[in-house]
Design a protein around this motif. Structure first.
Motif, PDB file in Angstrom:
ATOM      1  N   MET A   1     -44.523 -33.823  34.085  1.00  0.00           N
ATOM      2  CA  MET A   1     -44.863 -35.074  34.748  1.00  0.00           C
ATOM      3  C   MET A   1     -43.546 -35.758  35.090  1.00  0.00           C
ATOM      4  O   MET A   1     -42.651 -35.853  34.230  1.00  0.00           O
ATOM      5  CB  MET A   1     -45.690 -35.961  33.820  1.00  0.00           C
ATOM      6  CG  MET A   1     -45.986 -37.340  34.390  1.00  0.00           C
ATOM      7  SD  MET A   1     -47.330 -37.305  35.579  1.00  0.00           S
ATOM      8  CE  MET A   1     -48.700 -37.642  34.455  1.00  0.00           C
TER       9      MET A   1
ATOM     10  N   ARG B   1     -47.520 -35.090  38.687  1.00  0.00           N
ATOM     11  CA  ARG B   1     -47.552 -33.906  37.825  1.00  0.00           C
ATOM     12  C   ARG B   1     -47.235 -32.676  38.659  1.00  0.00           C
ATOM     13  O   ARG B   1     -47.933 -32.392  39.640  1.00  0.00           O
ATOM     14  CB  ARG B   1     -48.914 -33.753  37.145  1.00  0.00           C
ATOM     15  CG  ARG B   1     -48.959 -32.526  36.239  1.00  0.00           C
ATOM     16  CD  ARG B   1     -50.168 -32.512  35.347  1.00  0.00           C
ATOM     17  NE  ARG B   1     -50.184 -33.608  34.386  1.00  0.00           N
ATOM     18  CZ  ARG B   1     -49.459 -33.649  33.269  1.00  0.00           C
ATOM     19  NH1 ARG B   1     -48.644 -32.663  32.982  1.00  0.00           N
ATOM     20  NH2 ARG B   1     -49.572 -34.674  32.455  1.00  0.00           N
TER      21      ARG B   1
ATOM     22  N   ARG C   1     -49.732 -37.428  43.482  1.00  0.00           N
ATOM     23  CA  ARG C   1     -50.032 -37.488  42.056  1.00  0.00           C
ATOM     24  C   ARG C   1     -49.990 -36.094  41.432  1.00  0.00           C
ATOM     25  O   ARG C   1     -49.630 -35.940  40.268  1.00  0.00           O
ATOM     26  CB  ARG C   1     -51.426 -38.091  41.837  1.00  0.00           C
ATOM     27  CG  ARG C   1     -51.527 -39.578  42.176  1.00  0.00           C
ATOM     28  CD  ARG C   1     -50.728 -40.454  41.206  1.00  0.00           C
ATOM     29  NE  ARG C   1     -50.961 -40.130  39.808  1.00  0.00           N
ATOM     30  CZ  ARG C   1     -52.014 -40.516  39.104  1.00  0.00           C
ATOM     31  NH1 ARG C   1     -52.957 -41.246  39.667  1.00  0.00           N
ATOM     32  NH2 ARG C   1     -52.133 -40.179  37.828  1.00  0.00           N
ATOM     33  N   TYR C   2     -50.362 -35.117  42.201  1.00  0.00           N
ATOM     34  CA  TYR C   2     -50.354 -33.733  41.729  1.00  0.00           C
ATOM     35  C   TYR C   2     -49.709 -32.854  42.792  1.00  0.00           C
ATOM     36  O   TYR C   2     -50.034 -32.957  43.963  1.00  0.00           O
ATOM     37  CB  TYR C   2     -51.776 -33.231  41.442  1.00  0.00           C
ATOM     38  CG  TYR C   2     -52.509 -34.079  40.440  1.00  0.00           C
ATOM     39  CD1 TYR C   2     -53.305 -35.148  40.849  1.00  0.00           C
ATOM     40  CD2 TYR C   2     -52.385 -33.833  39.078  1.00  0.00           C
ATOM     41  CE1 TYR C   2     -53.966 -35.936  39.926  1.00  0.00           C
ATOM     42  CE2 TYR C   2     -53.044 -34.620  38.143  1.00  0.00           C
ATOM     43  CZ  TYR C   2     -53.826 -35.669  38.579  1.00  0.00           C
ATOM     44  OH  TYR C   2     -54.476 -36.448  37.662  1.00  0.00           O
TER      45      TYR C   2
ATOM     46  N   GLY D   1     -47.075 -41.531  37.911  1.00  0.00           N
ATOM     47  CA  GLY D   1     -46.506 -40.208  37.681  1.00  0.00           C
ATOM     48  C   GLY D   1     -46.950 -39.181  38.710  1.00  0.00           C
ATOM     49  O   GLY D   1     -47.994 -39.322  39.365  1.00  0.00           O
TER      50      GLY D   1
END
Lengths: 115, 114
Positions: free
Chosen positions: B88, B110, B9-10, B108
């Motif tokens: 993103m 990021r 996610r990140y 998404g």
């Protein structure tokens, strides 16, 4: 080439008030139209879509949109806004191509809901 | 529930250090897309797979590549991330064909570039 314009970058509305988000498209054939909502840091969720038939389309979360071919518009409405509706809203037009179907998005409208 | 799952996610990377983002789907859709979304902007299509056929957008930089080893998985490779690639990255799927199907998006990934 297809394009989508969302004239309002930001809209602020009071909780309980009505909301209308504008969307204008440019496409030479019958458009396939969509509204998506995006909460901060999240992906896009489909609110509703128009392919054909009834020009007034009902979606999730109490939203509806009306397709007006004469105005090339597909405006999104909600009669009474809740605080949880604060998000960014994207209108999109879909195009059928031999290599696959694609969506082109408008620039988005950020909605802020006041208590 | 059937869904589109993106990992990580990140992601934080250094300037020039390759990055791979992954996307998996349980919807059995034949089309998978990668969109780039910069802050306060609309998602911009980078490329998509129609079954095994790769379709690149004309303005997608060569720095961006993609792989789809099977129906369920698709990867986005950024070979040498620059500061301008911080964004993103959204994966989406749909049924391709005669009718335009809606796109189903993941949450998404990021990307931050230091």
């Amino acid at each position: 080439a297809q394009s989508v314009t969302q004239p309002d970058i930001h809209i602020t509305v009071s909780e309980g008030a009505s909301l209308e988000l504008r969307c204008n498209y440019s496409y030479g054939a019958t458009p396939y139209l969509f509204w998506y909502v995006q909460s901060p840091g999240q992906g896009l969720q489909l609110l509703l879509k128009y392919f054909s038939g009834d020009t007034l389309v009902q979606g999730i979360k109490g939203f509806e949109a009306e397709f007006k071919r004469s105005q090339s518009s597909f405006n999104l409405r909600k009669p009474s806004v809740h605080w949880s509706d604060a998000a960014e809203y994207f209108c999109a037009v879909g195009v059928i191509k031999a290599a696959g179907n694609k969506l082109t998005f408008g620039g988005g409208t950020r909605v802020l809901v006041k208590p | 529930d059937a869904m589109v799952i993106q990992n990580p996610r990140y992601q934080v990377t250094q300037f020039g250090k390759p990055v791979t983002l992954s996307c998996s789907q349980t919807l059995n859709h034949n089309v998978m897309y990668w969109y780039q979304q910069k802050s306060s902007q609309a998602p911009k299509l980078l490329f998509h797979y129609y079954d095994k056929d790769f379709n690149n957008e004309a303005d997608t930089p060569d720095n961006f590549q993609s792989r789809r080893p099977n129906t369920s998985f698709c990867f986005l490779d950024i070979r040498s991330p620059g500061l301008g690639d911080a964004a993103m990255y959204l994966c989406a799927t749909s049924f391709g064909g005669r009718a335009v199907g809606e796109l189903f998006f993941g949450e998404g990934s990021r990307l931050t570039v230091l």
